[in-house]
Design a protein around this motif. Structure first.
Motif, PDB file in Angstrom:
ATOM      1  N   GLU A   5      78.769 123.362  34.314  1.00  6.75           N
ATOM      2  CA  GLU A   5      79.333 122.147  34.900  1.00  6.75           C
ATOM      3  C   GLU A   5      78.432 120.951  34.606  1.00  6.75           C
ATOM      4  O   GLU A   5      77.213 121.019  34.787  1.00  6.75           O
ATOM      5  N   ARG A   6      79.023 119.870  34.155  1.00  9.92           N
ATOM      6  CA  ARG A   6      78.247 118.687  33.815  1.00  9.92           C
ATOM      7  C   ARG A   6      77.471 118.158  35.031  1.00  9.92           C
ATOM      8  O   ARG A   6      78.012 118.092  36.144  1.00  9.92           O
ATOM      9  N   TYR A   7      76.230 117.802  34.814  1.00 11.96           N
ATOM     10  CA  TYR A   7      75.319 117.248  35.820  1.00 11.96           C
ATOM     11  C   TYR A   7      74.932 118.255  36.906  1.00 11.96           C
ATOM     12  O   TYR A   7      74.281 117.884  37.887  1.00 11.96           O
ATOM     13  N   LYS A   8      75.298 119.508  36.768  1.00 14.14           N
ATOM     14  CA  LYS A   8      74.914 120.530  37.749  1.00 14.14           C
ATOM     15  C   LYS A   8      73.907 121.470  37.103  1.00 14.14           C
ATOM     16  O   LYS A   8      74.251 122.229  36.208  1.00 14.14           O
ATOM     17  N   PRO A   9      72.658 121.430  37.532  1.00 11.90           N
ATOM     18  CA  PRO A   9      71.628 122.228  36.871  1.00 11.90           C
ATOM     19  C   PRO A   9      71.553 123.661  37.362  1.00 11.90           C
ATOM     20  O   PRO A   9      72.000 123.998  38.456  1.00 11.90           O
ATOM     21  N   VAL A  10      70.956 124.502  36.540  1.00  7.43           N
ATOM     22  CA  VAL A  10      70.437 125.795  36.964  1.00  7.43           C
ATOM     23  C   VAL A  10      68.963 125.556  37.293  1.00  7.43           C
ATOM     24  O   VAL A  10      68.217 125.028  36.462  1.00  7.43           O
ATOM     25  N   TRP A  11      68.553 125.931  38.493  1.00 10.46           N
ATOM     26  CA  TRP A  11      67.187 125.655  38.936  1.00 10.46           C
ATOM     27  C   TRP A  11      66.343 126.925  39.014  1.00 10.46           C
ATOM     28  O   TRP A  11      66.819 127.965  39.474  1.00 10.46           O
ATOM     29  N   ASN A  12      65.120 126.821  38.577  1.00  9.82           N
ATOM     30  CA  ASN A  12      64.063 127.769  38.931  1.00  9.82           C
ATOM     31  C   ASN A  12      63.136 126.981  39.847  1.00  9.82           C
ATOM     32  O   ASN A  12      62.308 126.198  39.387  1.00  9.82           O
ATOM     33  N   THR A  13      63.314 127.138  41.146  1.00 10.04           N
ATOM     34  CA  THR A  13      62.600 126.334  42.137  1.00 10.04           C
ATOM     35  C   THR A  13      61.564 127.172  42.863  1.00 10.04           C
ATOM     36  O   THR A  13      61.854 128.279  43.321  1.00 10.04           O
ATOM     37  N   ASN A  14      60.355 126.628  42.984  1.00 16.18           N
ATOM     38  CA  ASN A  14      59.250 127.339  43.631  1.00 16.18           C
ATOM     39  C   ASN A  14      58.552 126.392  44.592  1.00 16.18           C
ATOM     40  O   ASN A  14      58.172 125.282  44.209  1.00 16.18           O
ATOM     41  N   ARG A  15      58.383 126.830  45.840  1.00 15.78           N
ATOM     42  CA  ARG A  15      57.813 125.993  46.889  1.00 15.78           C
ATOM     43  C   ARG A  15      56.612 126.672  47.525  1.00 15.78           C
ATOM     44  O   ARG A  15      56.582 127.888  47.673  1.00 15.78           O
ATOM     45  N   LYS A  16      55.646 125.858  47.912  1.00 13.31           N
ATOM     46  CA  LYS A  16      54.480 126.361  48.641  1.00 13.31           C
ATOM     47  C   LYS A  16      54.095 125.339  49.690  1.00 13.31           C
ATOM     48  O   LYS A  16      53.812 124.179  49.356  1.00 13.31           O
ATOM     49  N   LEU A  17      54.096 125.726  50.950  1.00 14.31           N
ATOM     50  CA  LEU A  17      53.696 124.825  52.016  1.00 14.31           C
ATOM     51  C   LEU A  17      52.220 124.480  51.878  1.00 14.31           C
ATOM     52  O   LEU A  17      51.377 125.360  51.638  1.00 14.31           O
ATOM     53  N   ILE A  18      51.905 123.193  52.038  1.00 15.55           N
ATOM     54  CA  ILE A  18      50.506 122.760  51.981  1.00 15.55           C
ATOM     55  C   ILE A  18      49.686 123.518  53.023  1.00 15.55           C
ATOM     56  O   ILE A  18      48.527 123.874  52.783  1.00 15.55           O
ATOM     57  N   SER A  19      50.285 123.814  54.154  1.00 14.78           N
ATOM     58  CA  SER A  19      49.559 124.492  55.236  1.00 14.78           C
ATOM     59  C   SER A  19      49.089 125.889  54.840  1.00 14.78           C
ATOM     60  O   SER A  19      48.123 126.400  55.411  1.00 14.78           O
ATOM     61  N   THR A  20      49.733 126.510  53.855  1.00 15.46           N
ATOM     62  CA  THR A  20      49.335 127.874  53.465  1.00 15.46           C
ATOM     63  C   THR A  20      48.041 127.891  52.647  1.00 15.46           C
ATOM     64  O   THR A  20      47.486 128.970  52.409  1.00 15.46           O
ATOM     65  N   PHE A  21      47.533 126.725  52.241  1.00 17.52           N
ATOM     66  CA  PHE A  21      46.231 126.691  51.574  1.00 17.52           C
ATOM     67  C   PHE A  21      45.095 126.914  52.574  1.00 17.52           C
ATOM     68  O   PHE A  21      43.949 127.137  52.170  1.00 17.52           O
TER      69      PHE A  21
END
Length: 275
Positions: A170-186
């Motif tokens: 679909e145009r303008y609809k991406p496939v994402w590989n998203t990775n998140r890390k909370l700053i608090s977990t450092f």
């Protein structure tokens, strides 16, 4: 072969065996920001106005400047009249008579791009509510997201992100590989007050993104292929760089409790290629 010759050969082989990974790379371009004034116009160009993601800030070049060996991208709370304002418009870029904030995003499109290698940034980011600093790349050819997006560093709502995006059916609809890390977990209360190193290692087989040598994201090239527009190779083409600090918008969050100015400080950006 004499005993001394054998010893010398052993030492040489040991040095070859334990050559660090960085020795594979040669520095091919860098901006150390060791000059005062505007970022090098032969490399960086400022984005202007309302640009993307329904963000609150008005981008303008004067909010990015070099001083004391750093690039400083400064966000301010100040009212700017929108010259594109159209009463009653449904276009978010035209429906607001004023911007209540200013910031900067500088990009190397048309001036500096690279394909493969190691890209590294040493920077300190402001991690307060509503702020959205980012260091990312976009492919030169194709419309988004078919051209490929690599978010080496992105922050909002208490989270560091390392993402990749490419085209779906679909145009303008991406496939994402998203990775998140909370700053608090450092588990480091002073994390946001210090400089950190973000790095992307990119070759024809994979892309890996790190912060302070901690792996944040990994993507195999064979699986990052546009579903529809196969004429564009999102991560096997040259990409240009973007550095900026957005505010609010789709992901940044509420700005009402954040004091300004806010700064995104960059010590250097370096690009290496394998020898």
């Amino acid at each position: 072969m004499t005993t001394s010759d054998k010893l010398l050969l052993t030492i040489i082989m040991a040095l070859i065996t334990f050559v660090p990974a960085t020795a594979q790379y040669k520095l091919v371009w860098a901006d150390e920001f060791d000059y005062d004034g505007a970022p090098d116009p032969n490399v960086w160009q400022p984005e202007k106005g309302f640009v993307r993601n329904h963000e609150d800030q008005w981008y303008q070049g004067e909010n990015a400047y070099c001083k004391g060996g750093y690039l400083i991208i400064e966000a301010k709370k100040e009212r700017i009249k929108n010259p594109n304002y159209k009463p009653g418009s449904n276009n978010w870029k035209e429906s607001r008579e004023y911007a209540e904030y200013t910031s900067a995003s500088i990009i190397t499109r048309g001036r500096k791009s690279f394909r493969y290698g190691r890209c590294e940034m040493r920077a300190k980011i402001d991690t307060r509510q509503g702020l959205w600093p980012a260091f990312w790349t976009l492919g030169e050819k194709g419309e988004w997201p078919d051209n490929g997006e690599i978010d080496i560093m992105e922050f909002y709502r208490g989270m560091l992100l390392a993402n990749l995006a490419w085209g779906s059916n679909e145009r303008y609809k991406p496939v994402w590989n998203t990775n998140r890390k909370l700053i608090s977990t450092f588990n480091d209360p002073g994390w946001s007050s210090r400089f950190h190193i973000w790095r992307m290692d990119w070759d024809e087989n994979s892309i890996k993104i790190y912060v302070d040598d901690t792996l944040m994201a990994s993507q195999e090239q064979s699986k990052a292929v546009n579903a529809k527009n196969k004429d564009i190779t999102p991560f096997k083409q040259p990409h240009y760089l973007l550095l900026g600090m957005a505010l609010g918008g789709d992901n940044g969050g509420d700005l009402s409790g954040t004091d300004f100015p806010a700064r995104f400080e960059v010590d250097y950006v370096r690009v290496y290629q394998k020898q």
